[in-house]
Design an enzyme around this catalytic site. Structure first.
Site, short mmCIF file in Angstrom:
data_model
loop_
_atom_site.label_atom_id
_atom_site.label_comp_id
_atom_site.label_asym_id
_atom_site.label_seq_id
_atom_site.Cartn_x
_atom_site.Cartn_y
_atom_site.Cartn_z
N ASP A 1 61.73 19.61 14.43
CA ASP A 1 60.31 19.78 13.57
C ASP A 1 60.16 18.69 12.67
OD1 ASP A 1 58.63 22.87 13.77
OD2 ASP A 1 58.44 21.64 11.87
N ASP B 1 59.21 13.80 13.77
CA ASP B 1 57.61 13.94 13.72
C ASP B 1 57.10 13.69 14.96
OD1 ASP B 1 54.88 13.30 13.39
OD2 ASP B 1 55.19 12.12 11.46
N TYR C 1 40.64 19.54 18.94
CA TYR C 1 41.53 20.52 19.42
C TYR C 1 41.51 20.72 20.98
CZ TYR C 1 44.89 24.70 19.85
OH TYR C 1 45.87 25.10 20.13
N LYS D 1 44.09 19.67 24.13
CA LYS D 1 44.64 20.70 24.92
C LYS D 1 44.30 20.22 26.36
CE LYS D 1 47.11 22.42 21.82
NZ LYS D 1 48.55 22.21 21.83
N THR E 1 50.26 33.74 14.89
CA THR E 1 51.23 32.86 14.25
C THR E 1 50.42 32.39 12.97
OG1 THR E 1 50.46 30.80 15.17
CG2 THR E 1 52.12 31.96 16.29
N THR F 1 46.91 31.07 13.73
CA THR F 1 45.70 31.72 13.80
C THR F 1 45.53 33.03 12.51
OG1 THR F 1 47.00 33.25 15.20
CG2 THR F 1 45.84 31.73 16.33
#
Ligand SMILES: NC(=O)c1ccc[n+]([C@@H]2O[C@H](COP(=O)([O-])OP(=O)(O)OC[C@H]3O[C@@H](n4cnc5c(N)ncnc54)[C@H](O)[C@@H]3O)[C@@H](O)[C@H]2O)c1
Length: 276
Positions: free
Chosen positions: A36, A62, A180, A184, A215, A218
């Protein structure tokens, strides 16, 4: 113990879907490398796994850094001797996104709400650098992790499984901001391409295209005005957000031998969103 003896690398393992997946994999017998950008979160996941009796090791990575991705793969090989599974859960919803920074996310979301009234502004006000940042983390980050971990997987010749995290936004333009949804959709195509390139090496590559999952990413949805919120949930026949464990279960299936004939597929744990 469906992942007994396996080594799994989970990017974005510090929070949300990545954390749930890392914990679930460890509980199914995998030794897990948690990677992470945010060290505190990644270390915490690793500690949670250790506290539950599992085996995990954190490494800073990263997603957009070639050298970090190579160090992540090298760390897995040095620590556990192999890589059998890769899950690419590192990702952002918008430029400047920081997992856990609720104040910043709320500010960003308030601005986005303006676009409900003036949708064209989402295009007209778009900054190319912002677009590139989201594409770099979500798309290039997935590619770099697959490249770095794919090399030893191909070389070892033992096959394996790569699970990318796309979204319902891979197929539906209303399921997220412009950068986004583009990122995706590209992750989904990348997944199919990798599936074809790696099939002869015995490596399966599949995507998960989650709907709205509870999470940090959202958490601001709950701030939508009542009428919009009702409309939002009307698009989800099951009438609720999913929980990270429901994505971890999907990742576990795709990572395990139970999915031995799945490659180049996308599974949508989305509460029925795509029944329209
Ligand atoms: N939550 C949802 O509803 C949902 C739905 C569909 C897809 N997704 C995708 O799932 C993935 C995980 O999101 P989440 O909901 O768990 O959010 P999250 O904020 O809980 O977790 C994201 C994790 O990725 C890490 N990360 C962010 N940028 C990074 C970078 N440059 N390098 C390494 N790590 C980085 C964060 O530190 C965090 O630990 C994302 O790709 C997201 O787009 C989420």
């Amino acid at each position: 113990m469906r992942l007994e003896g396996k080594v799994a690398v989970v990017t974005g393992g510090g929070n949300g879907l990545g954390r749930a997946t890392a914990r679930r994999f460890a509980s199914e017998g995998a030794r897990v490398v948690v990677a992470d950008l945010i060290d505190d979160l990644g270390e915490e996941t690793s500690q949670m796994i250790a506290d539950a009796g599992g085996t995990a090791s954190f490494i800073h990575c990263d997603a957009v850094s070639i050298s970090d991705n190579h160090q992540m793969a090298a760390h897995a090989l040095e620590t556990y001797g192999a890589i059998d599974v890769l899950v690419t859960a590192a990702g952002v919803s918008h430029p400047g996104y920081k997992s856990g920074d609720q104040e910043a996310s709320v500010k960003w979301f308030a601005k986005r709400m303006d676009y409900v009234e003036r949708p064209a502004d989402e295009l007209l006000e778009l900054d190319l650098e912002d677009f590139r940042q989201v594409m770099a983390i979500n798309l290039e980050g997935t590619l770099l992790a697959a490249q770095a971990c794919g090399a030893p997987m191909v070389e070892a010749g033992n096959g394996g499984s790569i699970v990318t995290i796309a979204s319902i936004a891979a197929k539906h333009p209303d399921a997220g901001p412009l950068p986004y949804v583009c990122s995706k959709s590209a992750v989904w195509m990348l997944t199919k391409k990798l599936a074809r390139l790696l099939a002869s090496s015995g490596i399966r590559v599949n995507a998960i295209g989650p709907g709205y999952i509870d999470t940090h990413m959202t958490s601001m949805i709950d701030l939508i005005p009542e009428d919009l919120l009702t409309q939002f949930f009307a698009n989800i026949p099951m009438g609720r957000k999913g929980i990270p464990d429901e994505i971890a279960s999907t990742a576990l299936f795709l990572a395990s031998d139970e999915a031995s004939y799945f490659t180049g597929e996308i599974l949508h744990p989305d509460g029925g969103y795509f029944t329209e």
